[in-house]
Design an enzyme around this catalytic site. Sequence first.
Site, PDB file in Angstrom:
ATOM      1  N   SER A 123       0.828  -1.290   0.006  1.00  0.00           N
ATOM      2  CA  SER A 123      -0.322   0.196  -0.199  1.00  0.00           C
ATOM      3  C   SER A 123       0.707   1.388   0.292  1.00  0.00           C
ATOM      4  O   SER A 123       1.533   1.873   0.672  1.00  0.00           O
ATOM      5  CB  SER A 123      -1.290   0.283   1.094  1.00  0.00           C
ATOM      6  OG  SER A 123      -1.758   1.221   1.331  1.00  0.00           O
ATOM      7  N   TYR A 192      -6.855   7.920  -1.657  1.00  0.00           N
ATOM      8  CA  TYR A 192      -6.575   6.867  -2.200  1.00  0.00           C
ATOM      9  C   TYR A 192      -5.847   5.524  -0.989  1.00  0.00           C
ATOM     10  O   TYR A 192      -6.310   4.806  -0.414  1.00  0.00           O
ATOM     11  CB  TYR A 192      -6.334   6.429  -3.609  1.00  0.00           C
ATOM     12  CG  TYR A 192      -6.595   5.354  -3.887  1.00  0.00           C
ATOM     13  CD1 TYR A 192      -7.962   5.380  -4.553  1.00  0.00           C
ATOM     14  CD2 TYR A 192      -5.556   4.725  -3.925  1.00  0.00           C
ATOM     15  CE1 TYR A 192      -7.824   4.042  -5.326  1.00  0.00           C
ATOM     16  CE2 TYR A 192      -5.817   3.217  -4.625  1.00  0.00           C
ATOM     17  CZ  TYR A 192      -6.982   2.811  -5.511  1.00  0.00           C
ATOM     18  OH  TYR A 192      -7.815   1.819  -5.938  1.00  0.00           O
ATOM     19  N   ASN A 195      -7.978   5.614   2.148  1.00  0.00           N
ATOM     20  CA  ASN A 195      -8.985   4.664   1.992  1.00  0.00           C
ATOM     21  C   ASN A 195      -8.413   3.281   2.128  1.00  0.00           C
ATOM     22  O   ASN A 195      -9.046   2.342   2.647  1.00  0.00           O
ATOM     23  CB  ASN A 195      -9.901   4.868   0.706  1.00  0.00           C
ATOM     24  CG  ASN A 195     -10.237   5.453   0.690  1.00  0.00           C
ATOM     25  OD1 ASN A 195     -11.214   6.603   1.805  1.00  0.00           O
ATOM     26  ND2 ASN A 195     -10.991   6.648  -0.562  1.00  0.00           N
ATOM     27  N   GLU A 196      -7.422   2.523   1.388  1.00  0.00           N
ATOM     28  CA  GLU A 196      -6.675   1.651   1.526  1.00  0.00           C
ATOM     29  C   GLU A 196      -6.579   1.111   3.187  1.00  0.00           C
ATOM     30  O   GLU A 196      -7.285   0.577   3.435  1.00  0.00           O
ATOM     31  CB  GLU A 196      -5.359   1.553   1.292  1.00  0.00           C
ATOM     32  CG  GLU A 196      -5.628   1.433  -0.789  1.00  0.00           C
ATOM     33  CD  GLU A 196      -3.902   1.510  -1.677  1.00  0.00           C
ATOM     34  OE1 GLU A 196      -4.524   1.392  -2.680  1.00  0.00           O
ATOM     35  OE2 GLU A 196      -3.243   1.762  -0.849  1.00  0.00           O
ATOM     36  N   MET A 197      -5.851   2.227   3.743  1.00  0.00           N
ATOM     37  CA  MET A 197      -5.882   1.831   4.909  1.00  0.00           C
ATOM     38  C   MET A 197      -6.668   1.875   5.949  1.00  0.00           C
ATOM     39  O   MET A 197      -6.792   0.698   6.774  1.00  0.00           O
ATOM     40  CB  MET A 197      -4.697   3.629   6.314  1.00  0.00           C
ATOM     41  CG  MET A 197      -4.377   3.068   7.268  1.00  0.00           C
ATOM     42  SD  MET A 197      -4.214   4.746   7.919  1.00  0.00           S
ATOM     43  CE  MET A 197      -2.222   5.276   6.995  1.00  0.00           C
TER      44      MET A 197
END
Length: 274
Positions: A123, A192, A195-197
């Site tokens: 990520s 973005y 959001n992944e985290m």
Amino acid sequence: MDIIQKLSFEIDGVLGYISDYNGNSETKAFEDNIKRSLNTGNGEEVLFILEQIHDWYERNYDDIMGNDFVMSKEKEAHYNNKEKIANYIEDLRKMKKEAPLNFKQSENSKPGSKPLKQKIFISHSSDDKEVCKAFVDFLERLGIEEDQILYSSSSRHGIPAEMDIFNFLRGEIDGGITVYYMLSDNYYSSPYCLNEMGAAWVKQNDSKTFILPNLTGGIRGVIDDGNKGYALNDSYDLIQLKNNLCKEFNLKVTEGKFDDIKQNLLNEARNVHQ
């Protein structure tokens, strides 16, 4: 890979869409019951619960498609989800005609079979892709295989062609992929990445934290700031990382080879402008 193994990998993603839309006691029961049945290998129960889930879609599908608060990508995902469930039901019904649906000994548990591979998701911010590329090279040279690494800035390790990026990453996170957070100021300025985290934190994925040289504000967000993390420009941290990865992935690398691997990453990390 047999059908129960495949469903075991995909079930979190399948149920995730349903739970996001309507996380009530009925959908929670789906999750509890099918995971228990998958763990015991009871194919008859798996089929029965899948049929219940499909019935849920039949009752709610029109409402989902007509809901103005459900985005078009999510509607597409629900359509694909409903079709996936129907396909699993069809496959299991065909198998049931030939033999009892008992999967207590799956292909992966047979003597001599290969264990399922652990996967890593890098990520990262695309603005840090050069140092992250060097980190991916570090992992591969230690012995972690190409297909165990998901790194979207590389065509070799990225999203398969013609796949929806959002749905693919969500499926991988739902499936329990281990997340490597490559933290930097660029990372924290990217919605973005955040959001992944957040998605990985909600699913409680296993994770490791890595500190890039251009991180000036310290660890923030949902990651525990008591976690020191591995600094990519610190030789001792890379030695610790190598030792931990060798245990985790059953790798072997000579000291001489590792010195070369480590130095390549240190050189790239120290070139990053702070």
